[in-house]
Design a protein around this motif. Structure first.
Motif, short mmCIF file in Angstrom:
data_model
loop_
_atom_site.label_atom_id
_atom_site.label_comp_id
_atom_site.label_asym_id
_atom_site.label_seq_id
_atom_site.Cartn_x
_atom_site.Cartn_y
_atom_site.Cartn_z
N ALA A 68 -41.00 81.14 52.03
CA ALA A 68 -40.79 81.25 50.58
C ALA A 68 -41.92 80.57 49.81
O ALA A 68 -42.40 81.08 48.79
N ALA A 69 -42.35 79.40 50.30
CA ALA A 69 -43.44 78.68 49.63
C ALA A 69 -44.74 79.47 49.71
O ALA A 69 -45.51 79.53 48.74
N PHE A 70 -44.99 80.08 50.87
CA PHE A 70 -46.23 80.87 51.03
C PHE A 70 -46.23 82.07 50.07
O PHE A 70 -47.22 82.33 49.38
N ALA A 71 -45.12 82.82 50.05
CA ALA A 71 -45.04 83.99 49.17
C ALA A 71 -45.16 83.57 47.71
O ALA A 71 -45.87 84.22 46.92
N THR A 72 -44.49 82.48 47.36
CA THR A 72 -44.59 81.98 45.98
C THR A 72 -46.01 81.57 45.65
O THR A 72 -46.52 81.87 44.56
N GLY A 73 -46.66 80.87 46.59
CA GLY A 73 -48.03 80.40 46.35
C GLY A 73 -48.99 81.55 46.12
O GLY A 73 -49.83 81.50 45.21
N VAL A 74 -48.86 82.61 46.94
CA VAL A 74 -49.76 83.77 46.78
C VAL A 74 -49.57 84.41 45.40
O VAL A 74 -50.54 84.67 44.67
N LEU A 75 -48.31 84.66 45.04
CA LEU A 75 -48.03 85.30 43.74
C LEU A 75 -48.44 84.39 42.57
O LEU A 75 -49.02 84.86 41.58
N ALA A 76 -48.12 83.10 42.70
CA ALA A 76 -48.41 82.17 41.59
C ALA A 76 -49.92 81.99 41.41
O ALA A 76 -50.41 81.93 40.28
N MET A 77 -50.67 81.92 42.51
CA MET A 77 -52.12 81.77 42.38
C MET A 77 -52.75 83.02 41.79
O MET A 77 -53.68 82.94 40.98
N ALA A 78 -52.25 84.19 42.21
CA ALA A 78 -52.78 85.43 41.63
C ALA A 78 -52.50 85.48 40.13
O ALA A 78 -53.37 85.82 39.32
N GLY A 79 -51.27 85.13 39.76
CA GLY A 79 -50.93 85.11 38.33
C GLY A 79 -51.70 84.06 37.57
O GLY A 79 -52.18 84.29 36.45
N GLY A 80 -51.86 82.88 38.17
CA GLY A 80 -52.61 81.80 37.53
C GLY A 80 -54.06 82.16 37.32
O GLY A 80 -54.65 81.86 36.27
N LEU A 81 -54.64 82.82 38.33
CA LEU A 81 -56.04 83.23 38.21
C LEU A 81 -56.21 84.25 37.09
O LEU A 81 -57.16 84.19 36.30
N LEU A 82 -55.26 85.19 37.02
CA LEU A 82 -55.32 86.20 35.96
C LEU A 82 -55.20 85.55 34.59
O LEU A 82 -55.93 85.89 33.64
N LEU A 83 -54.29 84.58 34.46
CA LEU A 83 -54.11 83.89 33.19
C LEU A 83 -55.36 83.10 32.80
O LEU A 83 -55.72 83.02 31.62
N ALA A 84 -56.00 82.51 33.81
CA ALA A 84 -57.16 81.66 33.53
C ALA A 84 -58.39 82.48 33.15
O ALA A 84 -59.20 82.06 32.32
N LEU A 85 -58.52 83.67 33.79
CA LEU A 85 -59.72 84.47 33.55
C LEU A 85 -59.58 85.40 32.35
O LEU A 85 -60.55 86.03 31.94
N ARG A 86 -58.36 85.55 31.84
CA ARG A 86 -58.12 86.39 30.66
C ARG A 86 -57.57 85.55 29.51
O ARG A 86 -56.43 85.74 29.08
N PRO A 87 -58.34 84.57 29.04
CA PRO A 87 -57.80 83.68 27.99
C PRO A 87 -57.62 84.43 26.67
O PRO A 87 -58.57 84.97 26.13
N ASN A 88 -56.41 84.47 26.22
CA ASN A 88 -56.13 85.01 24.88
C ASN A 88 -54.85 84.35 24.38
O ASN A 88 -54.28 83.47 25.07
N ARG A 89 -54.38 84.77 23.23
CA ARG A 89 -53.22 84.12 22.63
C ARG A 89 -51.98 84.23 23.51
O ARG A 89 -51.22 83.29 23.67
N PHE A 90 -51.81 85.41 24.13
CA PHE A 90 -50.61 85.62 24.94
C PHE A 90 -50.63 84.76 26.21
O PHE A 90 -49.64 84.12 26.54
N THR A 91 -51.77 84.76 26.92
CA THR A 91 -51.82 84.02 28.18
C THR A 91 -51.69 82.51 27.94
O THR A 91 -51.06 81.80 28.72
N ARG A 92 -52.31 82.04 26.85
CA ARG A 92 -52.18 80.61 26.53
C ARG A 92 -50.73 80.26 26.19
O ARG A 92 -50.20 79.23 26.63
N ALA A 93 -50.10 81.12 25.40
CA ALA A 93 -48.69 80.87 25.02
C ALA A 93 -47.80 80.91 26.26
O ALA A 93 -46.89 80.08 26.42
N TYR A 94 -48.06 81.88 27.15
CA TYR A 94 -47.27 81.97 28.38
C TYR A 94 -47.38 80.68 29.19
O TYR A 94 -46.37 80.12 29.65
N ALA A 95 -48.63 80.22 29.38
CA ALA A 95 -48.83 79.01 30.18
C ALA A 95 -48.14 77.81 29.55
O ALA A 95 -47.49 77.01 30.25
#
Length: 255
Positions: A68-95
């Protein structure tokens, strides 16, 4: 990625650590005395934890925790990377919002709210999806700091060689940023691993859930949860040591 602490801060950390250690030892000694007075330290009550069937059951729960931790880590890192590389109002608010929302609340939404809209995921995903949604926000902050720690000249050099922005990010910036971020990524993995203990809420058979079942079956509540706590402690200490080792190696490389 952060400034080195000064002498005053180091002294404060040292004194805080010493006081915390003394208080912790006093609490442990008090707990052991109370356990001994109530017969909880009798060898016969710990005997089951020297048998393989009990450990096989607990290790099965630990394996489910790791999956469960591995699956969560893969999904969370992919999502985190997307949020970090696409900085806009929505991604900042989401974070910002997701970092303030308790993970348990997200688990309850997945467990009680979504089924009323016809969305009823398997038990495994009822745990992994809310954890990934929450930890993606934390990973976004780490990735953002990691990318920001790379010398801007590296990006400019890549662009001057004719690379596109995406190519520079993938092949120039991210490899350097990941080296800076590795200790923080491992530290975040410790937090993520602990959060998988929320699996008991959705009846996912991770380590804590198996511990609860075992305690109900044997009637050895305290002994079971002490053993489970020790397993968590050993795994998380190993990850913490790994983070410390990576941080020390990165500091030596940077000199």
């Amino acid at each position: 990625m952060f400034d080195a602490p000064g002498p005053r801060f180091r002294r404060r950390v040292l004194w805080t650590s010493v006081v915390s250690g003394v208080v912790l030892l006093a609490l442990v000694a008090l707990g052991l005395r109370q356990f001994a007075a109530n017969g909880q330290l009798d060898p016969v009550r710990w005997q089951p934890y020297l048998t393989w069937p009990v450990w096989r059951y607990l290790l099965g729960g630990l394996w489910s925790t790791v999956v469960a931790a591995f699956a969560t880590g893969v999904l969370a890192m992919a999502g985190g990377l997307l949020l970090a590389l696409r900085p806009n109002r929505f991604t900042r608010a989401y974070a910002e919002v997701m970092r303030t929302v308790p993970v348990l609340l997200l688990v309850y939404v997945m467990l009680f709210v979504l089924p009323s809209f016809g969305i009823n995921l398997p038990v495994f995903w009822k745990l992994v999806v809310p954890l990934a949604l929450s930890h993606a926000a934390s990973y976004a902050v780490i990735f953002r700091a990691g990318v920001g720690s790379v010398d801007p000249g590296q990006r400019e050099a890549g662009v001057s060689l004719g690379m596109t922005g995406g190519v520079v990010t993938r092949f120039v910036v991210l490899p350097q940023a990941v080296r800076h971020m590795l200790p923080l990524l491992v530290t975040q993995a410790v937090s993520l691993l602990k959060d998988t203990s929320l699996g008991y809420v959705v009846s996912y058979t991770e380590l804590l859930f198996n511990g609860r079942v075992l305690a109900s079956y044997t009637g050895l509540l305290i002994q079971t949860f002490v053993v489970v706590a020790v397993v968590y402690l050993v795994v998380n200490l190993a990850l913490s040591r790994l983070a410390h080792h990576l941080e020390a190696r990165r500091a030596r490389t940077a000199r």
